[in-house]
Design a protein around this motif. Structure first.
Motif, PDB file in Angstrom:
ATOM      1  N   GLU A 387       0.805  -1.210   0.000  1.00 17.65           N
ATOM      2  CA  GLU A 387       0.000   0.000   0.000  1.00 17.65           C
ATOM      3  C   GLU A 387       0.844   1.269   0.000  1.00 17.65           C
ATOM      4  N   CYS A 388       2.086   1.157   0.456  1.00 19.02           N
ATOM      5  CA  CYS A 388       2.916   2.362   0.481  1.00 19.02           C
ATOM      6  C   CYS A 388       4.206   2.185  -0.311  1.00 19.02           C
ATOM      7  N   GLU A 389       4.367   1.032  -0.966  1.00 21.07           N
ATOM      8  CA  GLU A 389       5.576   0.787  -1.745  1.00 21.07           C
ATOM      9  C   GLU A 389       5.593   1.688  -2.972  1.00 21.07           C
ATOM     10  N   GLY A 390       6.764   2.100  -3.348  1.00 23.75           N
ATOM     11  CA  GLY A 390       6.888   2.977  -4.503  1.00 23.75           C
ATOM     12  C   GLY A 390       6.304   4.346  -4.210  1.00 23.75           C
ATOM     13  N   GLY A 391       6.093   5.126  -5.213  1.00 21.24           N
ATOM     14  CA  GLY A 391       5.553   6.463  -5.052  1.00 21.24           C
ATOM     15  C   GLY A 391       5.330   7.089  -6.403  1.00 21.24           C
ATOM     16  N   LEU A 407      -6.677   6.494  -9.084  1.00 23.11           N
ATOM     17  CA  LEU A 407      -8.116   6.785  -9.090  1.00 23.11           C
ATOM     18  C   LEU A 407      -8.921   5.591  -9.589  1.00 23.11           C
ATOM     19  N   LYS A 408      -8.353   4.854 -10.547  1.00 27.74           N
ATOM     20  CA  LYS A 408      -9.045   3.663 -11.052  1.00 27.74           C
ATOM     21  C   LYS A 408      -9.187   2.615  -9.948  1.00 27.74           C
ATOM     22  N   ARG A 409      -8.109   2.446  -9.158  1.00 24.23           N
ATOM     23  CA  ARG A 409      -8.199   1.495  -8.040  1.00 24.23           C
ATOM     24  C   ARG A 409      -9.264   1.932  -7.041  1.00 24.23           C
ATOM     25  N   PHE A 410      -9.316   3.231  -6.809  1.00 29.43           N
ATOM     26  CA  PHE A 410     -10.337   3.753  -5.899  1.00 29.43           C
ATOM     27  C   PHE A 410     -11.735   3.503  -6.453  1.00 29.43           C
ATOM     28  N   SER A 411     -11.896   3.746  -7.763  1.00 31.35           N
ATOM     29  CA  SER A 411     -13.189   3.521  -8.405  1.00 31.35           C
ATOM     30  C   SER A 411     -13.609   2.060  -8.308  1.00 31.35           C
ATOM     31  N   ASP A 412     -12.665   1.172  -8.560  1.00 27.24           N
ATOM     32  CA  ASP A 412     -12.968  -0.265  -8.470  1.00 27.24           C
ATOM     33  C   ASP A 412     -13.383  -0.648  -7.052  1.00 27.24           C
ATOM     34  N   GLN A 413     -12.711  -0.050  -6.077  1.00 26.12           N
ATOM     35  CA  GLN A 413     -13.045  -0.339  -4.686  1.00 26.12           C
ATOM     36  C   GLN A 413     -14.445   0.159  -4.334  1.00 26.12           C
ATOM     37  N   ILE A 414     -14.775   1.359  -4.799  1.00 21.19           N
ATOM     38  CA  ILE A 414     -16.100   1.923  -4.536  1.00 21.19           C
ATOM     39  C   ILE A 414     -17.180   1.071  -5.203  1.00 21.19           C
ATOM     40  N   VAL A 423     -15.399  -5.688   1.711  1.00 24.21           N
ATOM     41  CA  VAL A 423     -15.670  -5.531   3.139  1.00 24.21           C
ATOM     42  C   VAL A 423     -14.449  -4.894   3.786  1.00 24.21           C
ATOM     43  N   ILE A 424     -14.613  -3.721   4.356  1.00 21.47           N
ATOM     44  CA  ILE A 424     -13.539  -3.040   5.080  1.00 21.47           C
ATOM     45  C   ILE A 424     -13.994  -2.875   6.521  1.00 21.47           C
ATOM     46  N   LYS A 425     -13.309  -3.555   7.419  1.00 22.30           N
ATOM     47  CA  LYS A 425     -13.640  -3.551   8.846  1.00 22.30           C
ATOM     48  C   LYS A 425     -14.989  -4.207   9.084  1.00 22.30           C
ATOM     49  N   GLU A 426     -16.086  -3.533   8.669  1.00 29.37           N
ATOM     50  CA  GLU A 426     -17.416  -4.103   8.854  1.00 29.37           C
ATOM     51  C   GLU A 426     -18.091  -4.249   7.493  1.00 29.37           C
ATOM     52  N   ASN A 427     -19.035  -5.180   7.410  1.00 26.68           N
ATOM     53  CA  ASN A 427     -19.768  -5.394   6.165  1.00 26.68           C
ATOM     54  C   ASN A 427     -20.846  -4.328   6.027  1.00 26.68           C
ATOM     55  N   LEU A 428     -20.742  -3.533   4.973  1.00 23.64           N
ATOM     56  CA  LEU A 428     -21.694  -2.442   4.757  1.00 23.64           C
ATOM     57  C   LEU A 428     -23.120  -2.956   4.673  1.00 23.64           C
ATOM     58  N   VAL A 507     -12.772   3.646   2.529  1.00 22.35           N
ATOM     59  CA  VAL A 507     -12.173   3.228   1.253  1.00 22.35           C
ATOM     60  C   VAL A 507     -11.174   4.280   0.779  1.00 22.35           C
ATOM     61  N   ALA A 508     -11.544   5.553   0.914  1.00 22.74           N
ATOM     62  CA  ALA A 508     -10.650   6.637   0.493  1.00 22.74           C
ATOM     63  C   ALA A 508      -9.352   6.610   1.295  1.00 22.74           C
ATOM     64  N   ILE A 509      -9.467   6.397   2.596  1.00 16.87           N
ATOM     65  CA  ILE A 509      -8.274   6.359   3.450  1.00 16.87           C
ATOM     66  C   ILE A 509      -7.384   5.183   3.081  1.00 16.87           C
ATOM     67  N   GLN A 510      -8.012   4.045   2.791  1.00 16.84           N
ATOM     68  CA  GLN A 510      -7.236   2.862   2.416  1.00 16.84           C
ATOM     69  C   GLN A 510      -6.532   3.068   1.077  1.00 16.84           C
ATOM     70  N   CYS A 511      -7.226   3.659   0.108  1.00 21.23           N
ATOM     71  CA  CYS A 511      -6.661   3.819  -1.240  1.00 21.23           C
ATOM     72  C   CYS A 511      -5.648   4.957  -1.317  1.00 21.23           C
ATOM     73  N   PHE A 512      -5.896   6.030  -0.547  1.00 20.24           N
ATOM     74  CA  PHE A 512      -5.033   7.213  -0.632  1.00 20.24           C
ATOM     75  C   PHE A 512      -4.283   7.453   0.675  1.00 20.24           C
ATOM     76  N   ARG A 513      -3.992   6.390   1.411  1.00 21.48           N
ATOM     77  CA  ARG A 513      -3.463   6.555   2.766  1.00 21.48           C
ATOM     78  C   ARG A 513      -2.161   7.339   2.815  1.00 21.48           C
ATOM     79  N   ASN A 514      -1.416   7.359   1.722  1.00 23.99           N
ATOM     80  CA  ASN A 514      -0.144   8.086   1.703  1.00 23.99           C
ATOM     81  C   ASN A 514      -0.293   9.519   1.203  1.00 23.99           C
ATOM     82  N   TYR A 515      -1.490   9.875   0.757  1.00 29.75           N
ATOM     83  CA  TYR A 515      -1.674  11.166   0.091  1.00 29.75           C
ATOM     84  C   TYR A 515      -2.780  11.953   0.793  1.00 29.75           C
TER      85      TYR A 515
END
Length: 669
Positions: A387-391, A407-414, A423-428, A507-515
């Motif tokens: 999740e934080c490898e590379g940059g 952004l595509k990864r974020f879109s796929d996650q959404i 499922v992140i932490k709890e099932n929506l 989901v946003a925090i997980q996908c963009f946690r470094n930014y």
């Protein structure tokens, strides 16, 4: 191989052959025995000690607990004297609390011409203060009232020296730096590695002596502070608890032994050392022998009795080697304790052998669990590192491509989240279904029997004369009842909105946690879209309730429910005879049942569509607009601690991989 055979390894060559020094055959036999013992150690003990040394050298103890021995005892119980005798070096002495920080004593027997060498190391906490407005993203820090952030870091300090007389000085200096000068304590670990041909292979942790009454300068709760510190070590299943008890005290009331029994009630990982046997009252010798024979307070690993240097011997500068000989002579010439010497239950040398055996056995038992823990930690670290490898690349074109992929990864996650696949932490959908069930339960509770037809007709009667039917009466009663459902429906909408925002944000925090910039922008977009969708959905709900005022359903549906409720069965041709006020309660009940069925499904479907499915699409489209910005590198700004986190994860991955490789050969079976 018996413990008596191993014991001979730690005896001087002169003592091994002392009884038969004039006999060549005895000398040869002694040398043969020594060779056999050395061979045994090489094959059965040394590999396990080397394994733990390897794990420790790569720093694996930062990730999980390693098998070790913790030394606990009351103040002035003789802990320091025992450790001195085992290590061959003088440790800080004095009254009150002498050990003020946990001291990890790593003893390593070395050969090949190495005389004596020690390395003392510790990590000192350092507090950095930064302006909280400049901090982006989550950091492990405490917020101060001034708006500053206190960020804890550590400075590693290491001292290597070859003079044993400097040990006490270095340990005291380290304790003063970590715990402050005086009588305070600190839970930061000091490590002293001693490499010498005259020590056994052991790792022990000396802990502060248990204090009951604070002395001048100590806090009132110093006793509880020390106990909490001790518990941090002795409660770990990987730790062998070495309890030091003076012979001239009642062992049953010893605080150190009580603490060991709390965490190890069956005594499976507890060893007790009896010290100061020369200070006991005459007539109590047999009691001491019974204790060592495990007849008083049984311990699975048993007891050893030792006699270390006393204060007079220290004042007279009696060397440790000479003190060991004096100890052996003491037991050899004692009427009651001589048997303990013959049973390998007395002297420091016997203790060294026993502890080595116990530690190796403990290592063997701990290896499968250690291997499991390392495997799990490796998986977690690799996942986190991904999740934080590379940059992001530095060039604008590369940065834009990187942002597009991000952004595509974020879109796929959404999309996966909105379809129930992510499922992140709890099932929506578990949470949504729970709220929709509450809505359905509320609808069912609002069903009224409408049985009091007379009261209903009188309360809602129009201008008609008695005996006449009035359809307006039927509508009015239903409309008033259905209207009470609108407010709970809006409350349901607000609840669902909060749940969905939480999951989208995660989901946003997980996908963009470094930014942090992207996280902040995405959170704003999520809240804006949800607010807009909430207004839209609330309008749809209001329209739904306006439509419910029309009072309509298909005839077959209404007839089916009516026949289920009524005691009679009617066809469409017979329905006109049903239009009498005495039957209104059943007619109202039948239609409201249809309303409940409709609302139980329509509201959840409507809310899910506008608040989740449509939001996901709107969010994706809105996020793509970020690609139109002139310099997307600003969006990919990394938090200041990301590079540090990446470096720590890589270091952790390296030491865990090394540890897994080292331990794998021991867990093949």
């Amino acid at each position: 191989m018996s413990s008596s055979r191993i014991f001979s390894l730690f005896s001087s060559p002169d003592r091994i052959a002392d009884d038969d020094k004039d006999s060549d055959s005895s000398q040869n036999e002694s040398e043969e025995m020594k060779g056999e013992v050395h061979s045994y150690l090489e094959e059965s003990i040394r590999p396990y000690i080397d394994l733990i040394d390897t794990l420790r050298s790569v720093g694996i103890q930062k990730d999980l607990a390693l098998p070790t021995i913790a030394v606990i005892g009351d103040q002035s119980s003789g802990k320091s004297s025992v450790l001195e005798a085992l290590s061959g070096v003088a440790l800080p002495r004095g009254s009150g609390i002498v050990t003020r920080c946990p001291l990890e004593l790593r003893l390593k027997k070395v050969t090949g011409g190495v005389k004596w060498k020690a390395v003392l190391s510790y990590r000192k906490r350092r507090i950095e203060f930064v302006d909280s407005s400049l901090v982006a993203g989550p950091i492990k820090a405490s917020k101060l009232a001034s708006g500053k952030v206190a960020n804890l870091t550590h400075d590693e300090k290491k001292f290597e020296f070859g003079d044993p007389s400097l040990v006490e000085e270095h340990v005291e200096a380290a304790q003063n730096e970590l715990a402050g000068k005086g009588v305070g304590i600190c839970d930061e670990l000091i490590t002293l590695e001693v490499m010498s041909p005259d020590v056994c292979d052991l790792t022990l942790i000396d802990l502060p002596g248990i204090a009951r009454v604070p002395i001048k300068g100590q806090p009132e709760d110093i006793g509880n502070q020390i106990k909490r510190l001790i518990m941090k070590f002795v409660e770990k299943p990987e730790t062998i608890n070495l309890v030091v008890v003076p012979c001239n005290t009642d062992i049953a009331t010893t605080e150190a032994l009580k603490m060991a029994q709390e965490v190890d009630p069956e005594g499976k990982r507890t060893v007790a050392i009896l010290t100061k046997p020369d200070l006991i009252d005459k007539g109590t010798e047999r009691n001491i022998v019974d204790i060592v024979h495990n007849k008083v307070i049984p311990l699975h690993k048993g007891y050893v009795i030792v006699k270390c240097r006393g204060q007079q011997q220290i004042d007279e500068n009696i060397p440790l080697e000479e003190a060991k000989q004096m100890e052996r002579d003491f037991f050899q010439n004692h009427d009651y304790f001589r048997c303990l010497l013959n049973e390998d239950k007395a002297t420091i040398k016997c203790l060294a052998v026993k502890l080595t055996q116990n530690l190796v056995d403990h290592i063997k038992k701990s290896l499968p669990q250690l291997n499991e823990q390392i495997t799990k930690l490796l998986w977690d670290v690799k996942t986190e590192l991904k999740e934080c490898e590379g940059g992001p690349p530095n060039d604008p074109r590369g940065a834009k491509q990187f942002l597009t992929e991000t952004l595509k990864r974020f879109s796929d996650q959404i999309k996966s989240l909105s379809s129930g696949e992510l499922v992140i932490k709890e099932n929506l959908f578990v949470q949504l279904r729970a709220e929709f069930k509450k809505w359905n339960d509320h609808l069912n509770r609002t069903k009224t029997s409408f049985k009091n037809a007379k009261e209903l007709s009188q309360k809602n009667r129009g201008r008609e004369l008695l005996g006449f039917s009035n359809y307006k009466l039927f509508e009015t009663i239903l409309q008033k009842h259905v209207a009470t459902l609108e407010e709970p429906a809006i409350e349901l909408l607000h609840t669902i909105k909060d749940i969905i925002i939480t999951h989208l944000t995660e989901v946003a925090i997980q996908c963009f946690r470094n930014y942090s910039v992207l996280i902040k922008i995405t959170k704003t977009k999520i809240n804006n879209i949800q607010s807009s969708q909430e207004d839209k959905t609330e309008q749809r709900i209001s329209e739904q309730f306006e439509m419910e005022n029309m009072v309509y359903t298909q005839d077959p549906i209404y007839l089916k429910i009516l026949n289920e409720i009524s005691e009679e069965t009617f066809s469409e041709e017979q329905l006109p005879v049903f239009d009498i006020k005495s039957k209104y309660s059943e007619m109202l009940q039948a239609y409201y049942e249809i309303v409940v069925q409709q609302m139980a499904d329509q509201l959840p479907m409507m809310i899910s569509f506008f608040m989740l499915k449509e939001t996901a699409q709107l969010l994706y489209t809105d996020m793509l607009s970020l690609l139109e910005k002139p310099d997307v590198r600003d969006l990919l700004f990394e938090d200041s601690d990301v590079s540090k986190r990446r470096k720590e994860l890589r270091a952790r991955l390296k030491r865990l991989s090394t540890a897994q490789e080292a331990i794998s050969t021991f867990c093949t079976d």
